[in-house]
Design a protein around this motif. Structure first.
Motif, short mmCIF file in Angstrom:
data_model
loop_
_atom_site.label_atom_id
_atom_site.label_comp_id
_atom_site.label_asym_id
_atom_site.label_seq_id
_atom_site.Cartn_x
_atom_site.Cartn_y
_atom_site.Cartn_z
N PRO A 238 78.12 -3.88 -2.80
CA PRO A 238 76.76 -3.42 -3.12
C PRO A 238 76.60 -3.02 -4.59
N GLN A 239 77.69 -2.62 -5.27
CA GLN A 239 77.60 -2.20 -6.67
C GLN A 239 77.43 -3.38 -7.62
N GLY A 313 70.73 -29.28 -17.17
CA GLY A 313 70.24 -29.30 -15.79
C GLY A 313 71.29 -28.97 -14.75
N LEU A 314 72.55 -28.89 -15.15
CA LEU A 314 73.60 -28.56 -14.19
C LEU A 314 73.41 -27.14 -13.68
N GLY A 315 73.60 -26.96 -12.39
CA GLY A 315 73.38 -25.67 -11.77
C GLY A 315 74.42 -24.64 -12.18
N VAL A 316 73.95 -23.40 -12.37
CA VAL A 316 74.81 -22.27 -12.72
C VAL A 316 74.39 -21.11 -11.82
N ARG A 317 75.35 -20.47 -11.17
CA ARG A 317 75.01 -19.33 -10.32
C ARG A 317 76.07 -18.25 -10.48
N ARG A 318 75.62 -17.04 -10.30
CA ARG A 318 76.55 -15.92 -10.38
C ARG A 318 77.40 -15.85 -9.12
N VAL A 319 78.67 -15.50 -9.30
CA VAL A 319 79.57 -15.26 -8.18
C VAL A 319 79.97 -13.79 -8.23
N ARG A 320 79.49 -13.03 -7.24
CA ARG A 320 79.75 -11.59 -7.26
C ARG A 320 81.07 -11.24 -6.60
N ARG A 321 81.62 -10.13 -7.02
CA ARG A 321 82.88 -9.66 -6.46
C ARG A 321 82.65 -9.01 -5.10
N GLY A 322 83.61 -9.19 -4.25
CA GLY A 322 83.54 -8.55 -2.94
C GLY A 322 84.11 -7.15 -2.96
N ASN A 323 85.07 -6.91 -3.85
CA ASN A 323 85.66 -5.59 -3.98
C ASN A 323 85.74 -5.21 -5.46
N VAL A 324 84.97 -4.18 -5.83
CA VAL A 324 84.97 -3.72 -7.22
C VAL A 324 86.24 -2.93 -7.51
N ALA A 325 86.66 -2.13 -6.54
CA ALA A 325 87.85 -1.30 -6.72
C ALA A 325 88.91 -1.72 -5.71
N THR A 326 90.15 -1.41 -6.03
CA THR A 326 91.26 -1.71 -5.13
C THR A 326 91.15 -0.82 -3.89
N GLY A 327 91.40 -1.42 -2.72
CA GLY A 327 91.35 -0.65 -1.49
C GLY A 327 91.46 -1.56 -0.28
N PRO A 328 91.49 -0.97 0.90
CA PRO A 328 91.68 -1.77 2.12
C PRO A 328 90.39 -2.27 2.76
N LEU A 330 86.57 -4.33 2.88
CA LEU A 330 85.86 -5.50 2.38
C LEU A 330 84.73 -5.82 3.33
N ARG A 331 83.59 -6.18 2.75
CA ARG A 331 82.46 -6.57 3.59
C ARG A 331 82.59 -8.05 3.92
N ILE A 332 82.48 -8.37 5.21
CA ILE A 332 82.72 -9.73 5.70
C ILE A 332 81.52 -10.19 6.51
N ALA A 362 80.14 -2.46 11.53
CA ALA A 362 79.12 -3.46 11.15
C ALA A 362 79.82 -4.58 10.38
N ASP A 363 79.47 -4.79 9.09
CA ASP A 363 80.13 -5.86 8.33
C ASP A 363 81.23 -5.33 7.43
N LEU A 364 81.53 -4.03 7.48
CA LEU A 364 82.59 -3.44 6.67
C LEU A 364 83.89 -3.44 7.47
N VAL A 365 84.87 -4.18 6.98
CA VAL A 365 86.15 -4.33 7.68
C VAL A 365 87.22 -3.58 6.92
N THR A 366 88.01 -2.79 7.65
CA THR A 366 89.14 -2.07 7.08
C THR A 366 90.43 -2.75 7.52
#
Length: 754
Positions: A238-239, A313-328, A330-332, A362-366
């Motif tokens: 989310p950050q 014209g080639l497509g460009v899109r942002r790829v966001r990180r799933g985990n900003v900080a180290t930890g167990p 992850l949203r899946i 929910a979608d947060l997996v530990t």
């Protein structure tokens, strides 16, 4: 009664007139006997062709060892030739039978084949590789650690090592590894070659056993391997902020330091971290976002970042990180597919890492450990479960293969490996042992090779007894032998082919007499002469069975020679054929016997003089007539009561009784008054009228063919007070023309006068 409490229009459905009675099937047979394999527990199994019988219960049985054969074949009182059962089943279908319920008989001492798996990691080779090649296509890369891992390639036939090398690179999607040294010899899939990582542990983790007892299971093979049953997307942290999707505004040279893209919503450096990842084409690159100007945003690559030339014209899109900080955590996406204890695998392109799911919110997996490295929203989390493959081939070449994927190794869920095999596999069952590990690197594997060969199965034919045929009553679905036929209400003809044991045939007759909805076909001992068959018949007096003599001769494909077989299987098929073509009221006689040798298909000749002795005693002869073939020439039951001496009369009444019984269940607990009596009379009358019109009842009118009474003349006040509705039915069956007599006399010519 309906309630009417407010004004309005009410629509109601009411029953009008009698309810129809549907005639029950009379052509469904049930047989009990020894088979090569197949389910020995549960209810009898329906087969609709001999091919289906072979697929489920195996093919023809070999003659047992001489000591076992002679023990049974030479016993006139309690013997039989039970190994001829599959030939009797074939005779049933050859003669027109369409539905047969089979209950397998096994010795109480019989044991199933089994085998135990240890722990280790193997992956089958999925494509051939030539000598000198470095690339290998594998069945899976689950449990592998990635670049630098040492692997051993082995032959599948003699388990000899082909090569030992390290992984230089891998492609998890393509399930391909590249070795750091070339192969010194070819690798072949047909030989069963495979790759092994590390060593194998002998600690038992999983036990497989054949689904039923018998030596047949020694030809069964089982393989279990980890598989990816779901690829779940990583969701952005989310950050990370908003997503942007844009395009190149101008051509970019190869390895250029910057590119210009169209300014779009979300592409604002004030709202983005200092470095973001952008996917251009199919590759992900770290970029710095410059200040937008006049609808243009400049993306800057880190120094010396290689990339190909791109067109505008080639497509460009942002790829966001799933985990900003180290930890167990992850949203899946699709986290509902996961469960506590589920095994998952991460792939960062250089290493494969296994993590177990600890909790789901929910979608947060530990996970049970930190997420390895940084994950992005284009990455996938792979759910690792098990796949079981089984295969079986018998001596005749018949093959059965099965594959079950997406199985959990542990737990009692419906998708658990033991539960799925118990519900769906025709070959094996599984039991988890204390040493079972869900770690893909320590997956269940056999001591050698990648397939587990089951062994130790035993039919224990020396321990087979008549008690195994008569069976025991353990309740619905747990009955054995003849008793198990009680579980199938549709059975109308039953037999235990090739068994002349007095205990077995008495149990079969008793079964029919108790249920009162089926008819038995009995077999005499083979090789009896006229005196012998008459003596054999003396033990029976029942209106629920028939006896046929002599045995028949057919070809046994398993040994490619002619053998004598019991007549009951062929006759049950003839019963079914006549019922379908003509009706149950037609005597199953004067019908050609199919599936036997064209010449001398009847084991012993029976002449008219012989039958003059047999027919009055209720022994039905099988005879050969020149120009008419080999036919059934008798239609009598084993009853001393002349009212029930014909098979078709007995079976007609069974048909009527069962049809009326099943078609009038709705009457129970209805108000017992004149309106119900009239409805019952009309219901039964309509059914019997249909039966009469089919030719099953005698009489030129319906009144001559039957009567139905259900009124004050059939019930007393005491009957009514005790909840009894009594309906009296009388029917006039059609008897077969057993003796066709033409009386011919001389007639004197009379002189005609003018």
């Amino acid at each position: 009664m309906a309630e009417y409490l407010s004004p309005g229009v009410y629509i109601e459905e009411i029953d009008a007139g009698p309810r129809p009675i549907a005639g029950v099937s009379t052509s469904t047979a049930g047989m009990v006997g020894v088979t090569a394999r197949g389910p020995s527990s549960g209810k009898p199994k329906l087969v609709t062709s001999f091919l289906e019988f072979q697929n489920t219960f195996g093919g023809f049985l070999p003659e047992p060892a001489a000591t076992v054969r002679d023990t049974w074949a030479n016993d006139p009182a309690e013997g039989g030739r039970w190994w001829l059962f599959p030939l009797a089943v074939k005779g049933f279908f050859d003669n027109g039978g369409q539905r047969l319920y089979v209950k397998r008989v096994v010795s109480a001492r019989a044991v199933p084949s089994s085998g135990t798996l240890g722990r280790g990691l193997v992956s089958p080779v999925a494509a051939d590789a030539a000598r000198g090649a470095r690339g290998l296509q594998l069945g899976h890369l689950i449990g592998f650690s990635g670049v630098g891992q040492q692997v051993q390639i082995l032959r599948g036939d003699d388990q000899q090592a082909i090569h030992t090398a390290r992984i230089a690179s891998y492609d998890r999607t393509g399930r391909r590894i590249v070795l750091d040294t070339p192969l010194p010899a070819e690798v072949r899939t047909a030989r069963g070659d495979y790759v092994q990582v590390g060593t194998r542990s002998t600690e038992a983790g999983l036990r497989f056993a054949a689904v039923s007892p018998g030596a047949w299971g020694d030809a069964a093979r089982v393989r279990i391997q980890p598989v990816v049953s779901a690829a779940l997307p990583v969701l952005p942290d989310p950050q990370e902020g908003a997503l942007f999707v844009t395009r190149l505004l101008a051509d970019a040279d190869a390895d250029s330091a910057t590119v210009d893209v169209a300014s779009v919503t979300g592409l604002d450096p004030d709202d983005l971290p200092g470095e973001v990842w952008a996917q251009i084409g199919d590759v992900r690159y770290p970029v710095q976002v410059g200040q937008p100007a006049a609808g243009t945003v400049r993306l800057t690559f880190p120094a010396n970042t290689p990339h190909p030339a791109w067109q505008a014209g080639l497509g460009v899109r942002r790829v966001r990180r799933g985990n900003v900080a180290t930890g167990p955590k992850l949203r899946i996406g699709g986290a509902s597919r996961l469960y506590p204890g589920a095994v998952t695998q991460f792939d960062d392109g250089a290493a494969l890492t296994v993590r177990r799911v600890a909790a789901i919110d929910a979608d947060l997996v530990t996970f049970d450990g930190d997420v390895p490295g940084t994950c992005y929203e284009t990455d996938r989390l792979h759910l690792v479960e098990a796949q079981v493959d089984t295969r079986y081939a018998d001596a005749t070449g018949a093959q059965v293969t099965e594959s079950f994927g997406g199985l959990r190794l542990t737990g009692d869920a419906d998708t658990g490996l033991p539960s799925v095999l118990a519900a769906r596999s025709q070959l094996v069952r599984a039991t988890a042992l204390p040493g079972l590990s869900t770690d893909p690197a320590e997956f269940p594997v056999p001591a050698i090779g990648s397939w587990l060969a089951l062994e130790g199965g035993d039919d224990a034919y020396p321990g087979l007894s008549v008690a195994d045929f008569t069976g025991t009553d353990g309740g619905s679905g747990r009955r054995t032998g003849i008793v198990a036929l009680e579980d199938i209400d549709e059975v109308s003809v039953c037999a235990v082919p090739a068994m002349w044991s007095g205990t077995v045939e008495s149990a079969l007759v008793t079964h029919c007499e108790l249920l009162r909805d089926r008819f038995a076909v009995l077999d005499p001992q083979d090789g009896l002469d006229l005196e012998g068959i008459q003596a054999f018949r003396e033990r029976f007096d029942t209106r629920y069975a028939a006896l046929y003599y002599p045995w028949l001769v057919t070809r046994d494909p398993s040994v490619n020679r002619d053998v004598e077989v019991p007549p009951s299987g062929h006759l049950a098929g003839i019963y079914a054929r006549v019922d379908v073509e003509r009706g149950v009221h037609k005597a199953p006689a004067n019908t050609v016997i199919r599936g036997i040798r064209a010449v001398d298909g009847i084991a012993q000749d029976v002449t008219k003089r012989h039958q003059d002795l047999l027919n009055p005693k209720g022994i039905n002869a099988l005879r050969f007539f020149p120009g008419f073939g080999q036919r059934v020439w008798g239609a009598r039951t084993l009853s001393s009561d002349s009212s029930w001496k014909y098979i078709n009369v007995r079976r007609l009444f069974l048909f009527l009784e069962e049809s009326i019984d099943e078609g009038t269940q709705w009457v129970v607990f209805e108000p017992n008054d004149e309106a119900l009596w009239a409805l019952v009379r009309q219901t039964v009358t309509n059914f019997l009228t249909t039966v009469w019109r089919s030719g099953a009842l005698a009489g030129t009118t319906a009144d001559e063919a039957f009567f139905v009474a259900c009124d004050r003349t059939t019930m007393t006040e005491d009957d009514l007070a005790n909840g009894r509705l009594i309906c009296v039915i009388g029917v006039a069956p059609v008897f077969p023309a057993e003796f066709v007599i033409f009386r011919i006399q001389q007639k004197t010519r009379e002189t005609q006068t003018a």
